[in-house]
Enzyme design. Structure first.
Site, PDB file in Angstrom:
ATOM      1  N   TYR A 141     -35.370   0.595 -28.893  1.00 20.78           N
ATOM      2  CA  TYR A 141     -34.646   1.368 -30.084  1.00 20.78           C
ATOM      3  C   TYR A 141     -35.191   1.175 -31.402  1.00 20.78           C
ATOM      4  O   TYR A 141     -35.183   2.071 -32.194  1.00 20.78           O
ATOM      5  CB  TYR A 141     -33.254   0.670 -30.303  1.00 20.78           C
ATOM      6  CG  TYR A 141     -31.957   1.340 -29.274  1.00 20.78           C
ATOM      7  CD1 TYR A 141     -32.231   1.313 -27.946  1.00 20.78           C
ATOM      8  CD2 TYR A 141     -31.023   1.975 -29.804  1.00 20.78           C
ATOM      9  CE1 TYR A 141     -31.331   1.784 -27.147  1.00 20.78           C
ATOM     10  CE2 TYR A 141     -30.265   2.444 -28.932  1.00 20.78           C
ATOM     11  CZ  TYR A 141     -30.370   2.378 -27.570  1.00 20.78           C
ATOM     12  OH  TYR A 141     -29.377   2.996 -26.751  1.00 20.78           O
ATOM     13  N   LYS A 191     -36.606  -6.255 -16.039  1.00 19.40           N
ATOM     14  CA  LYS A 191     -37.342  -5.665 -15.117  1.00 19.40           C
ATOM     15  C   LYS A 191     -38.710  -6.367 -14.781  1.00 19.40           C
ATOM     16  O   LYS A 191     -39.776  -5.914 -15.328  1.00 19.40           O
ATOM     17  CB  LYS A 191     -37.416  -4.313 -15.451  1.00 19.40           C
ATOM     18  CG  LYS A 191     -37.973  -3.200 -14.638  1.00 19.40           C
ATOM     19  CD  LYS A 191     -37.364  -3.130 -13.247  1.00 19.40           C
ATOM     20  CE  LYS A 191     -38.223  -2.016 -12.305  1.00 19.40           C
ATOM     21  NZ  LYS A 191     -37.467  -1.942 -11.199  1.00 19.40           N
ATOM     22  N   ASP A 223     -32.375  -2.444 -11.815  1.00 20.15           N
ATOM     23  CA  ASP A 223     -31.957  -1.490 -10.925  1.00 20.15           C
ATOM     24  C   ASP A 223     -30.910  -2.087  -9.956  1.00 20.15           C
ATOM     25  O   ASP A 223     -29.979  -1.289  -9.384  1.00 20.15           O
ATOM     26  CB  ASP A 223     -33.396  -0.694 -10.280  1.00 20.15           C
ATOM     27  CG  ASP A 223     -34.312  -1.647  -9.871  1.00 20.15           C
ATOM     28  OD1 ASP A 223     -34.098  -2.656 -10.143  1.00 20.15           O
ATOM     29  OD2 ASP A 223     -35.007  -1.308  -9.008  1.00 20.15           O
ATOM     30  N   ASP A 247     -27.261  -0.653 -22.855  1.00 19.03           N
ATOM     31  CA  ASP A 247     -26.834   0.799 -23.357  1.00 19.03           C
ATOM     32  C   ASP A 247     -26.240   1.203 -21.978  1.00 19.03           C
ATOM     33  O   ASP A 247     -25.296   1.934 -21.650  1.00 19.03           O
ATOM     34  CB  ASP A 247     -27.642   1.550 -24.182  1.00 19.03           C
ATOM     35  CG  ASP A 247     -27.083   2.902 -24.389  1.00 19.03           C
ATOM     36  OD1 ASP A 247     -25.867   2.885 -25.015  1.00 19.03           O
ATOM     37  OD2 ASP A 247     -27.944   3.934 -24.137  1.00 19.03           O
ATOM     38  N   ASP A 251     -22.106   1.840 -20.047  1.00 22.81           N
ATOM     39  CA  ASP A 251     -21.643   2.980 -19.665  1.00 22.81           C
ATOM     40  C   ASP A 251     -21.142   2.863 -18.168  1.00 22.81           C
ATOM     41  O   ASP A 251     -20.037   3.287 -17.971  1.00 22.81           O
ATOM     42  CB  ASP A 251     -22.409   4.157 -20.198  1.00 22.81           C
ATOM     43  CG  ASP A 251     -22.170   4.994 -21.230  1.00 22.81           C
ATOM     44  OD1 ASP A 251     -21.948   4.028 -22.243  1.00 22.81           O
ATOM     45  OD2 ASP A 251     -22.336   6.097 -21.477  1.00 22.81           O
TER      46      ASP A 251
HETATM   47  C1  IPM Z   1     -23.781   2.708 -27.858  1.00 17.94           C
HETATM   48  C2  IPM Z   1     -24.131   4.244 -28.076  1.00 17.94           C
HETATM   49  C3  IPM Z   1     -25.341   4.061 -29.184  1.00 17.94           C
HETATM   50  C4  IPM Z   1     -26.596   3.302 -28.628  1.00 17.94           C
HETATM   51  C5  IPM Z   1     -25.796   5.505 -29.975  1.00 17.94           C
HETATM   52  C6  IPM Z   1     -24.684   6.265 -30.293  1.00 17.94           C
HETATM   53  C7  IPM Z   1     -26.903   5.183 -30.714  1.00 17.94           C
HETATM   54  O1  IPM Z   1     -24.458   5.124 -27.092  1.00 17.94           O
HETATM   55  O2  IPM Z   1     -23.354   2.023 -28.755  1.00 17.94           O
HETATM   56  O3  IPM Z   1     -23.781   2.328 -26.561  1.00 17.94           O
HETATM   57  O4  IPM Z   1     -27.276   4.004 -27.833  1.00 17.94           O
HETATM   58  O5  IPM Z   1     -26.665   2.176 -28.738  1.00 17.94           O
HETATM   59 MG    MG Z   2     -24.175   3.754 -25.232  1.00 18.81          MG
END
Ligand code: IPM
Ligand code: MG
Length: 364
Positions: A141, A191, A223, A247, A251
């Site tokens: 990032y 990794k 993975d 990240d 999710d």
């Molecule tokens: C998160 C989001 C952010 C990230 C985006 C909105 C930049 O996906 O907080 O997980 O990738 O960190």
């Molecule tokens: Mg995210």
């Protein structure tokens, strides 16, 4: 106690869910005798539209001058052009970097009342109670070089996965500290079979482990971790990982809890320790959900649980935090659901009603 907060509602459903969170915070303050003072600022797409930048220096300063920051969500299709000079997400990244918020805590808990309403089999997710520690100010990032350029053979672009041992040490330490207060199992995700930055990560993790002999450290490739999270999620207690892996995995892990709309997060500037109040930014892990914006649909539980995390980490108010968490649990048990967690025989409510119900419980 006095709560001096900067509130950044942002874009899409951000303002709607933020309203419910501040509502719950006000009621908590009233019940427990705390004074809530809120200062509003712009971040993300709204800031681009009104100020020409995703985060102004004034807003950043306002955040620095407060005890904690509450953030809704940023982003939306109107700012998505990959050629644009500035994106809403730049505001979020500038906040993380500018406030030194290197440690992102993302707990994933399955509420017993929701065990039957996720996409996964109840027997797989029953008892899931894990927490991700995601590195938030380094890796792909932020590290340089990071750019796009023209060559005689066409365009090229690069992002860098760079970590210093200091960056790794402090985040791994957060993992160990949290594990010590929980089931004493830390999985460090990397990794290391391919990436040099991961090999350093693994070495540093092993070095820090010596200071925490009571915590069991396991290294897991990213993975394999992605697979194991779905195959046997109760296996995990604390996971620590670099920015991008975290990240993606969080999710994925949100689906264990039924919806992104259920998951809170805390981004901290220090290693959390009992009895020490630290600066942090609190936000739901979900995005701005532009298609749901303005419809009173979004689930405010993620940001309301983020308020509970704020009370715990930035103000040391455990009882207040638990009161909010219990209120969420009670409202779910009574059968109230927003669209994202709706199930047969349950009562569908909107953003505001869900906020009112939880605030009502907190108020006693
Ligand atoms: C998160 C989001 C952010 C990230 C985006 C909105 C930049 O996906 O907080 O997980 O990738 O960190
Ligand atoms: Mg995210």
């Amino acid at each position: 106690m006095q709560f001096n907060l900067t509130v950044l509602p942002g874009d899409g459903v951000g303002p709607e869910v933020t309203n419910e969170a501040t509502k719950v915070l006000q009621v908590t303050g009233k019940r427990f005798g705390h004074d809530v003072s809120l200062h509003y600022g712009l971040v993300g797409g709204v800031a681009i539209d009104q100020l020409g930048t995703a985060l102004s220096p004034d807003t950043l300063k306002m955040c620095r001058d407060s005890d904690a920051v509450l953030l809704g969500a940023v982003g939306g299709p109107e700012w998505d052009d990959p050629k644009a000079r500035v994106h809403p997400e730049d505001g979020l990244l500038a906040l993380r970097k500018g406030l030194g918020l290197f440690a992102n805590l993302r707990p994933v808990k399955v509420f017993p009342t929701l065990v039957d309403s996720t996409n996964l089999k109840p027997e797989v997710i029953k008892g899931v109670d894990l927490i991700f520690v995601r590195e938030l100010t380094g890796g792909l990032y932020f590290a340089r070089p990071k750019r796009q350029w023209q060559t005689s053979r066409g365009r090229r672009a690069t992002d860098s996965m760079t970590y210093s041992e200091q960056e790794i040490e402090r985040i791994v330490r957060v993992g160990f500290e949290l594990a010590q207060g929980r089931r004493k199992k830390l999985v460090s995700v990397d990794k290391a079979n391919v990436l040099e930055s991961s090999r350093l990560w693994r070495q540093v993790a092993m070095e820090v482990a010596k200071e925490y002999p009571d915590v069991e450290l396991e290294h897991m490739l990213v993975d394999a971790c992605a697979m194991r999270l779905i195959q046997n999620p109760p296996y995990f207690d604390v996971l620590v990982t670099e920015n991008m892996f975290g990240d993606i995995l969080t999710d994925e892990a949100s689906m264990l809890a039924g919806s992104m709309g259920m998951l809170p997060s805390a981004s901290l500037a220090e290693v959390p320790q009992e009895g020490v109040n630290i600066f942090g930014m609190y936000e739901p892990i979900h995005g701005s959900a532009p298609r749901r914006a303005g419809l009173n649909m979004a689930n405010p539980i993620a940001i309301i649980l983020s308020i509970a995390m704020m009370l715990r980490y930035s103000f040391g108010l455990i009882q207040e935090a638990q009161t909010i968490e219990t209120a969420v649990d009670d409202v779910l048990q009574e059968g109230y659901r927003t669209y994202d967690i709706m199930d047969e025989g349950k009562i569908r409510v909107g953003t505001e009603e869900m906020g009112d119900l939880i605030a009502g419980k907190v108020g006693g």
